[in-house]
Each structure stands twice: as structure tokens, then as C-alpha cells.
Design a protein around this motif. Structure first.
Motif, PDB file in Angstrom:
ATOM      1  N   ASP A 147       7.207   6.518  -1.449  1.00  0.00           N
ATOM      2  CA  ASP A 147       6.797   5.665  -2.561  1.00  0.00           C
ATOM      3  C   ASP A 147       6.500   4.251  -2.083  1.00  0.00           C
ATOM      4  N   MET A 148       7.309   3.731  -1.149  1.00  0.00           N
ATOM      5  CA  MET A 148       7.096   2.381  -0.624  1.00  0.00           C
ATOM      6  C   MET A 148       5.780   2.308   0.152  1.00  0.00           C
ATOM      7  N   ASP A 149       5.473   3.340   0.974  1.00  0.00           N
ATOM      8  CA  ASP A 149       4.220   3.352   1.715  1.00  0.00           C
ATOM      9  C   ASP A 149       3.013   3.371   0.769  1.00  0.00           C
ATOM     10  N   ARG A 150       3.090   4.126  -0.296  1.00  0.00           N
ATOM     11  CA  ARG A 150       1.992   4.193  -1.261  1.00  0.00           C
ATOM     12  C   ARG A 150       1.793   2.830  -1.932  1.00  0.00           C
ATOM     13  N   MET A 151       2.900   2.153  -2.254  1.00  0.00           N
ATOM     14  CA  MET A 151       2.811   0.844  -2.893  1.00  0.00           C
ATOM     15  C   MET A 151       2.207  -0.179  -1.946  1.00  0.00           C
ATOM     16  N   MET A 152       2.601  -0.149  -0.697  1.00  0.00           N
ATOM     17  CA  MET A 152       2.073  -1.096   0.289  1.00  0.00           C
ATOM     18  C   MET A 152       0.580  -0.851   0.507  1.00  0.00           C
ATOM     19  N   SER A 153       0.174   0.414   0.562  1.00  0.00           N
ATOM     20  CA  SER A 153      -1.233   0.738   0.743  1.00  0.00           C
ATOM     21  C   SER A 153      -2.056   0.210  -0.435  1.00  0.00           C
ATOM     22  N   PHE A 154      -1.549   0.337  -1.636  1.00  0.00           N
ATOM     23  CA  PHE A 154      -2.242  -0.163  -2.821  1.00  0.00           C
ATOM     24  C   PHE A 154      -2.382  -1.681  -2.772  1.00  0.00           C
TER      25      PHE A 154
END
Length: 178
Positions: A147-154
Motif C-alpha cells: 500500500d505504501m509503494d502504491r501511494m508513493m508511486s501516485f
């Protein structure tokens, strides 16, 4: 006797005159309906209103080139009486249907037998009981690494778009488009 003979001589011509007058009237034929007062006419618009004094019927009469034509005016009283009759029939039907439904309902078994002993709870009693502050624990699950990786990518994509938009704006201002 002389008086009887003189009166019989006089009676003959009077009877003859009466018979001739009556037969003359009979040979003339019946008088038209308007002459004996059956119809009363009143001017109205482009024609006349005709009232039949015997029946009370009202008609509108107009001359349409081919001749006079009369059409009956609807009688509001008759229309109202027929509407009242229809409504009374509806009331009778609805009363019969109501009685039938009442008897059906009375013949059914009751869904609740007897009186319920305890009253229904009040709205306040449906709220959860208050708990002491020390007993209350709120647990918030932390986001996973995925979830953290997806948020950072966004956030990175949003930041790049913002920088690209600022650069385009700067180029447009320098070239004189804006």
C-alpha cells in the motif's frame, strides 16, 4: 207552444254555425308547434336557443346553409344525477368489499397470542453501554508495504505532472502566448 217553435227555429242556425266553425278548424289541420306555445326561442350567438315548454329540453339551433339544425344541450341536472348514481354504486361496492375484508381478517389466526409482557425498549436503551476510558482501545491497522509503494508511486506521478505543467506555463509566458 209558440215559444218552443221559435226557439227550435233559432237553435238550428246556431248549431249549424257551430258545426261549420268546428269543421273549418278541423280541415285547417293542426297548428304548428311554435304557434301553440310549445317552443320558446331566444337569440344566442349565431343561432337561437329553443326551449321545449312541455319537456324542458333545451336545444341550440343554427342555420348551416343547408337548413336549420337543432342539437340538444346536455342537461347538467341529468349528468349530475347519473354521476350521483354512479358514485352511490361505487360506495355500495366499496362497503361490500370492506365488509368482506373485515370478515377475512377476523377469520385469520392472530399472529401474536396474548399480550406482550415487557414494553418495547426506548431509543436510548438501544445505545451501547458506556465503557470506562481505560477499557476503550482503538486499533487502526497500519498500511502494508505494498500500500505504501502504491501511494508513493501516485504522489511521484502527481508531482511530475505538476512540474511539467509549470514548465509549459513558463514556456508559454516566455514565448508570448499568454
Amino acid at each position: 207552444m209558440r215559444t218552443a217553435k221559435s226557439s227550435s227555429k233559432l237553435l238550428g242556425p246556431v248549431a249549424l254555425a257551430f258545426c261549420l266553425a268546428a269543421s273549418g278548424h278541423a280541415f285547417a289541420g293542426p297548428m304548428p308547434e311554435t304557434e301553440n306555445g310549445r317552443y320558446s326561442l331566444s337569440p344566442a350567438g349565431d343561432g337561437v336557443l329553443r326551449l321545449d315548454t312541455r319537456t324542458g329540453a333545451v336545444s341550440t339551433c343554427t342555420n348551416s346553409g343547408a337548413g336549420w339544425a337543432c342539437y340538444a344541450v346536455p342537461d347538467e341536472r341529468t349528468a349530475m344525477d347519473s354521476e350521483i348514481g354512479r358514485l352511490q354504486a361505487d360506495i355500495g361496492r366499496l362497503q361490500a368489499e370492506n365488509e368482506k375484508l373485515k370478515s377475512e381478517l377476523a377469520s385469520r389466526e392472530p399472529t401474536v397470542s396474548g399480550k406482550i409482557e415487557e414494553p418495547l425498549p426506548k431509543a436510548d436503551s438501544l445505545k451501547p453501554p458506556k465503557v470506562a476510558e481505560s477499557e476503550r482501545k482503538i486499533e487502526i491497522p497500519l498500511p502494508s508495504d505494498r500500500d505504501m509503494d502504491r501511494m508513493m508511486s501516485f504522489l511521484e506521478q502527481a508531482w511530475r505532472r505538476l512540474i511539467e505543467m509549470a514548465n509549459r506555463l513558463q514556456r508559454d509566458v516566455n514565448s508570448g502566448k499568454i
